[in-house]
Design a protein around this motif. Structure first.
Motif, PDB file in Angstrom:
ATOM      1  N   SER A  34       0.859  -1.175   0.000  1.00  0.00           N
ATOM      2  CA  SER A  34       0.000   0.000   0.000  1.00  0.00           C
ATOM      3  C   SER A  34       0.898   1.229   0.000  1.00  0.00           C
ATOM      4  O   SER A  34       2.069   1.154   0.374  1.00  0.00           O
ATOM      5  CB  SER A  34      -0.883   0.019   1.243  1.00  0.00           C
ATOM      6  N   CYS A  35       0.325   2.348  -0.414  1.00  0.00           N
ATOM      7  CA  CYS A  35       1.115   3.578  -0.503  1.00  0.00           C
ATOM      8  C   CYS A  35       0.292   4.752  -0.029  1.00  0.00           C
ATOM      9  O   CYS A  35      -0.704   5.112  -0.658  1.00  0.00           O
ATOM     10  CB  CYS A  35       1.551   3.787  -1.947  1.00  0.00           C
ATOM     11  N   GLY A  36       0.667   5.343   1.081  1.00  0.00           N
ATOM     12  CA  GLY A  36       0.007   6.549   1.581  1.00  0.00           C
ATOM     13  C   GLY A  36       0.935   7.733   1.414  1.00  0.00           C
ATOM     14  O   GLY A  36       2.097   7.672   1.791  1.00  0.00           O
TER      15      GLY A  36
ATOM     16  N   GLY B  41      -3.943   2.776  -2.063  1.00  0.00           N
ATOM     17  CA  GLY B  41      -3.216   3.971  -1.654  1.00  0.00           C
ATOM     18  C   GLY B  41      -4.126   5.052  -1.143  1.00  0.00           C
ATOM     19  O   GLY B  41      -5.348   4.913  -1.123  1.00  0.00           O
TER      20      GLY B  41
ATOM     21  N   HIS C 287       4.145   6.491   3.262  1.00  0.00           N
ATOM     22  CA  HIS C 287       3.920   5.396   4.169  1.00  0.00           C
ATOM     23  C   HIS C 287       3.588   4.177   3.340  1.00  0.00           C
ATOM     24  O   HIS C 287       2.666   4.217   2.544  1.00  0.00           O
ATOM     25  CB  HIS C 287       2.751   5.755   5.062  1.00  0.00           C
TER      26      HIS C 287
END
Ligand code: SF4
Ligand code: SF4
Ligand code: MG
Ligand code: MG
Ligand code: MG
Ligand code: MG
Ligand code: MG
Ligand code: MG
Ligand code: MG
Ligand code: MG
Ligand code: MG
Ligand code: MG
Lengths: 334, 73, 357, 334, 357, 73
Positions: A90-92, A125, A141
């Protein structure tokens, strides 16, 4: 869209555009493109490994990588250190308003490339934009999911006296590259961050020896801190052999100049392994035939006493304590 | 008390020079070593050269080590 | 020859330490004045290599650990001024003042920059014409000339936004205090101070203490050789000074460096953390350069020491005790929460003991 | 430890203490306490749902919740919106140096409580501390893993003309509670954020009707934006009935005063569902018997034309377009 | 009675709109001067309810959308001053100046605060004695007295850190410009302006235009009733003004509010975005209160308008065109990137068309 | 042009009061409605009361709606 503004994070039309025009251009796998609240993924075989890290590196770009590459490699590596095969990330993003869109784009491109190299998919994301001054340009993140083969059982608690400690290559490159960029110390060197995914290396190590005891990526706090953690968790001692600890020529030189110890500098593409003595030679051989482990070397061994302590057997045959780090390494002239 | 490092002087421009150690380069102040020449090794502290390293003396020190070690071979 | 690895050869080191092992002489208590020696000895694990008859006691360590907490407080206060950028060696950041360290001040958003060279602080002043850069001037005889050069350089460039907050110290006037009334058999003298001062002050110290002394380098072999020399001198009863480090230490030192010191500074009484006020053991900026004196420009308070109750620092700094003898050591006093001078810097005696055992 | 300092994030001893003394005190499950690079988790049945969000809410504490509760509920809800049963969360903290330790502790306590309420485990985490001024007090990042039952197939693409649109309760509470806290508008009200986990509600809805088409939690951008997304993904129109849209009395009043539309305000404990018409009544009945869906109501229906558009059938029988939001809602006096 | 829901009753609304449907009269083109009416009409979907013979054209909308971009630029410039806090209604934040909006300025870290009441800005000044608070004074006759009150209040409190940057406008002097040479059959007049001004200016406008006119409220039933009244007046050929909104609009308006206006401001020529310079259609701060005049204190530039090429705003503001007739509408001109006054605020005619169709 | 909301005056202290609408309360400036009394409904714009709402007139308006609608029943 030249710069990212608060509107790009407010969940409305501009957020949708940012995601569609920029994010999807780089992260284009079937799972992500479903654009649901959650990505829906095929059931993996075996147990799950799950990890997360926040990336707040300053500067965003540094020799050998950038925050995006780091955010993918760091999480891929944490999964790998459990012996897992990394599958999904995942990509925050937390973006400070005013960030040039081109900066974001370069970071996303690096993430996409690193994900490709590691063979993982960025499947979900989130993007937030905060007011200028409320964040430092860009924080990323990532969380990651991997699958752990049934026979694999890696843990910081499994080091046994007699086991061998291996490093996959030279230590301190990443930490030094960042330090030189950060503090304007006016030292020029060709030192580059070692930032790279280690999952391929780990897979080949596990094939060579399924009962590797411990794997750890010595990131913040460096090898010294990682080894102290292992010593504490396994309640064993660790003895390192100073002349065998691989440190690059330039890193060593810069550390001399700045009064630093490479054992406390962060790495982002290296691992430490504790392995049964009988398998050590074979594992080192396998590592050296993998591009991410060319300088793999035995650096020490697990000892009985005292539990929780790491020692360095020095060039003179003397011995010193290698403690955990207190605070970030700072250059010294005294 | 003071970390001192041997840099090789690879460029000199008046009172400023560039020193090199194993691929690491740094601008050096040369005011305190007026006689330093490109190629010299300098003892550098806090970005400033404090002395030109005397190669002959260094050889002699190394010789002394060997002499001591020879004594006990 | 590159003057590093040659002096660290493990093979030669093994032979030299074997030699030390074999020599069956008298007990030899040696004081190392210098924190960089302390650190090198710890880093190479020499304490575990030297035969038990060699006992090492640590001197005042480094200029950072003898800086009184009031100086840190004053620097932290200064950094509240938004027009000021405080520039400093990284060493200074973790030292606690009475209200926290400069690292804490920086993490609270103050503009405090780490430089490798004081001359980089002058560059910072050129690059930030709307800010005033204050360099935290700490150091002994080796560092002081470099800081003196920054004032000369600022004057040459006509800068009016650069100044030095001096806590510079002279170590040579302190040596007799450290040796006085001690049971020592030898002195390990700091090579990098001698590079500037020359051999005379150390010869004087050796004579006053009536002890063998070696001005030594900092590489592994340098230190081993220094012990061999000290052992030999002690055995032969020769209270002489030997220069083990002739590749950089000339008998006369560096006259150009001393000329800078004389031009910019004058010796003055100075407060040393743990030691108190010592006549002539500090450097103040001369009136001619008062516009580069941050103490004058910003009206900073005179710095005096305060002692932490229970801290044995003054005993450790004067070599009367070793860190493990302090009840606070490893309990209330750790590198994260140092109580005294000897723990504050990585080079301090307590810190070196803590980290390297 | 009164305030968090940079040292607490540097990966050394103080980081270890922060984690052990504070984090483990609240998040104390067997997976987390292993303290590995990754948590190692039993293989779930069925497919995986995976989601992530960053939480940057300002202020950190607001009526009805705080950033910690939000960070757990938001991710639990995103998993639930895929019809998944939430299992595990990760937790990444980015802390601005100087944050009072008591603030962090209150946030962690809220996270732990929300996780307990939702029945999920926080199994892996990361802590970074950045310099004062480099972040706004505290950012939290959670990612979540859930398992999706084989028969469940929820997707924003599945709305069909004739289907019914349901809301689980009053809209706009969270957004308004935050807005009132943020801008010092000097309006006092008892409006509280609706922040709550929705997984229990979703499970009971799925039991009542396994072929729910779409679930969505109308967070940033509000119901208007969520419905526009569904209309776009399913290529259908949506018609809402103004008099049936549930909005609390106080929220409605505050919106009148501030010139806002509750459809654009964020929710953190509400869902929108698109369900087959035949099942709508049963689902609403089930919802109303669940504490998280007491005010559940039909609010509209899926229509054929024009695809991608949302309309409101107004009190007069008139019709207006309900567009996606542009930017955050701001109070107006004109 | 709570004066809200009663005026929104869906049942009564259905009956009133049925009544409108049944009346088979002449085509009736009505201009609504007021953006709040425009918004209410859009929000209730009235355009889709009214029979096709009713045609609605929008007037100048709101004080925000007629504020020239130069004013936004000046306010954004002001916000660069670190000693200044800019306080404003939320409406102003998204309006583009020539170099971005105040929202962009705020997201770049400037201190720009949203208040609900101008009086909250005075409170901000009391709470921040080391900052100067500039309130962005935009508004028509209804808002101007409230802003006038802030200046009187600041004077009463003796504040020296509060001022108003006035772009206040008077809408009543503009009405004849909007109706001149237009084919209209009725005027829908803004009730909340009339609350202050009373009926006279609107009666004058109705007479000058020789048209039926209704001063109307903003609830659903108010507007429907206003259309019924306009239709009846038109049918009967009576160019009169009817007050549909007597519960708040008195014939004489609010004298106390007008007294505040006279005390603090004087009418002056003013630039309206899309309309140009209009005599007597703005309010400037009187000399007696010049210490509360941000324009004077900060020497802000006089504000004039600039037109965007291709934008039909002046035609739309004067009711000569509807938004869909503009080629930029929905293509280059959207609520996120508005090109002209009518798109900038949610109340502007183009924006209302864009959002509510 | 100006959002105006009917608040009920629930407290008055000289020229300042507290208004209430459906549980939402706000401090109101009352300088422009000198005669306002607690219990009155006020038309409020931007935190300032612009007028006291006339209940009788409001009733009459509602009556007029009913009259119109009665016409078409
Ligand atoms: S351990 Fe700490 S308290 Fe004790 S002498 Fe050393 S510095 Fe002082
Ligand atoms: S659509 Fe835009 S450009 Fe066209 S008239 Fe309206 S505001 Fe002007
Ligand atoms: Mg969601
Ligand atoms: Mg991790
Ligand atoms: Mg990691
Ligand atoms: Mg790791
Ligand atoms: Mg999200
Ligand atoms: Mg400052
Ligand atoms: Mg999400
Ligand atoms: Mg979400
Ligand atoms: Mg981590
Ligand atoms: Mg400002």
């Amino acid at each position: 869209m030249e710069t990212i503004s608060l509107e790009h994070g407010s969940g409305g039309l501009l957020t949708a555009r940012l995601v569609q025009d920029l994010v999807y251009q780089y992260f284009d796998n079937e799972y992500l493109l479903e654009a649901h609240d959650s990505a829906c993924l095929p059931a993996p075989a075996g147990r799950l490994a799950f990890t997360t890290d926040s990336y707040v590196v300053n500067p965003l770009f540094f020799p050998g990588g950038n925050i995006g590459k780091l955010a993918v490699c760091g999480t891929v590596n944490d999964l790998s250190m459990s012996g897992a095969r990394p599958l999904y990330l995942s990509c925050g993003l937390i973006i400070e308003a005013g960030l040039p869109a081109s900066t974001l784009e370069a970071v996303l491109a690096a993430m996409a490339e690193a994900a490709r190299e590691a063979g993982v998919f960025i499947v979900t994301g989130d993007t937030k934009v905060v007011e200028s001054g409320a964040a430092d340009k860009l924080f990323i993140h990532t969380a990651g999911i991997g699958e752990v083969a049934p026979q694999t059982d890696i843990s910081g608690k499994k080091a046994l006296p007699g086991d061998i400690v291996i490093a996959s290559g030279s230590l301190g490159d990443h930490g030094l590259a960042i330090l030189l960029k950060r503090h304007h110390l006016q030292l020029s060197s060709a030192v580059r961050s070692d930032c790279q995914p280690l999952n391929g290396l780990v897979q080949s190590m596990l094939e060579a020896c399924p009962d590797i005891r411990v794997l750890r990526d010595p990131t913040r706090g460096g090898a010294a801190t990682a080894l102290n953690e292992i010593a504490g968790q396994s309640q064993v001692g660790i003895e390192l052999y100073e002349e065998q600890v691989p440190v690059g020529r330039e890193v060593r030189a810069a550390c001399e100049v700045l009064g630093l110890d490479p054992l406390y500098l962060a790495n982002e593409g290296k691992l430490l392994a504790v392995v049964p003595a009988a398998a050590a030679a074979a594992i080192v051989a396998v590592m050296r035939s993998h591009p991410a482990g060319l300088d793999g070397a035995v650096i020490g061994r697990i000892i009985n006493q005292p539990p929780g302590r790491v020692f360095m057997r020095t060039l003179t045959g003397g011995r010193r304590i290698v403690d955990m780090m207190t605070g970030d390494p700072l250059p010294r002239i005294c | 008390m003071c970390v001192g490092i041997p840099f090789k002087l690879i460029e000199r421009h008046n009172e400023e020079g560039i020193g090199e150690l194993d691929g690491v380069q740094r601008k050096l102040a040369l005011q305190l070593v007026p006689g330093a020449q490109v190629g010299d090794y300098l003892l550098v502290h806090a970005g400033c050269a404090l002395q030109i390293i005397d190669q002959t003396a260094a050889m002699e020190t190394l010789e002394a080590f060997r002499a001591i070690s020879d004594e006990i071979r | 020859m590159r003057f590093v690895d040659e002096f660290r050869s493990p093979a030669l080191a093994a032979l030299l330490s074997a030699r030390l092992q074999r020599l069956a002489g008298q007990p030899l208590t040696v004081m190392e004045f210098c924190g960089t020696h302390t650190m090198a000895i710890a880093r190479y694990g020499l304490r575990t290599v030297l035969p038990p008859r060699f006992r090492l006691i640590s001197g005042p360590g480094c200029p950072v650990c003898v800086t009184p907490p009031g100086y840190i407080d004053a620097a932290a206060d200064l950094s509240r001024n938004k027009a000021v950028i405080v520039a400093t060696f990284g060493d200074m950041l973790r030292i606690p003042g009475t209200e926290g360290s400069l690292l804490q001040a920086r993490s609270a958003g103050r503009d405090i920059r780490i430089v490798y060279s004081p001359l980089d602080a002058v560059r910072l002043a050129q690059d930030n014409p709307c800010k005033h850069i204050v360099f935290l001037g700490v150091g002994f005889e080796a560092t002081a000339p470099v800081i003196g050069l920054t004032i000369l350089e600022a004057a040459r460039l006509g800068l009016n936004n650069y100044s030095v907050f001096s806590a510079l110290k002279l170590v040579t006037p302190v040596l007799h205090l450290l040796t006085a009334g001690r049971k020592l058999q030898g002195l390990l003298c700091p090579g990098h101070i001698a590079v500037v001062t020359g051999l005379a002050p150390f010869r004087l110290a050796a004579e006053q203490a009536n002890l063998p002394a070696v001005v030594a380098g900092f590489e592994l072999l340098d230190i081993l050789q220094a012990f061999i020399i000290l052992d030999r001198l002690a055995e032969q009863g020769r209270p002489e000074l030997i220069n083990q480090y002739p590749r950089v230490v000339r008998a006369e030192g560096n006259a150009a460096a001393r000329a800078v010191l004389r031009r910019v500074f004058y010796p003055e009484a100075s407060w040393w953390r743990g030691l108190g006020r010592i006549a002539q053991a500090g450097l103040a900026i001369r009136k001619e350069y008062c516009r580069y004196d941050a103490g004058k420009i910003f009206g900073l308070p005179a710095i005096t020491d305060t002692e932490t109750a229970g801290c044995y620092c003054s005993d450790i700094l004067t070599g009367r005790k070793t860190p493990p003898e302090c009840v606070l050591f490893k309990t209330k006093c750790t590198p994260e929460q140092p109580q005294g001078a000897c723990m504050v810097s990585g080079e301090g005696a307590c810190s070196a003991y803590y980290r390297y055992g």
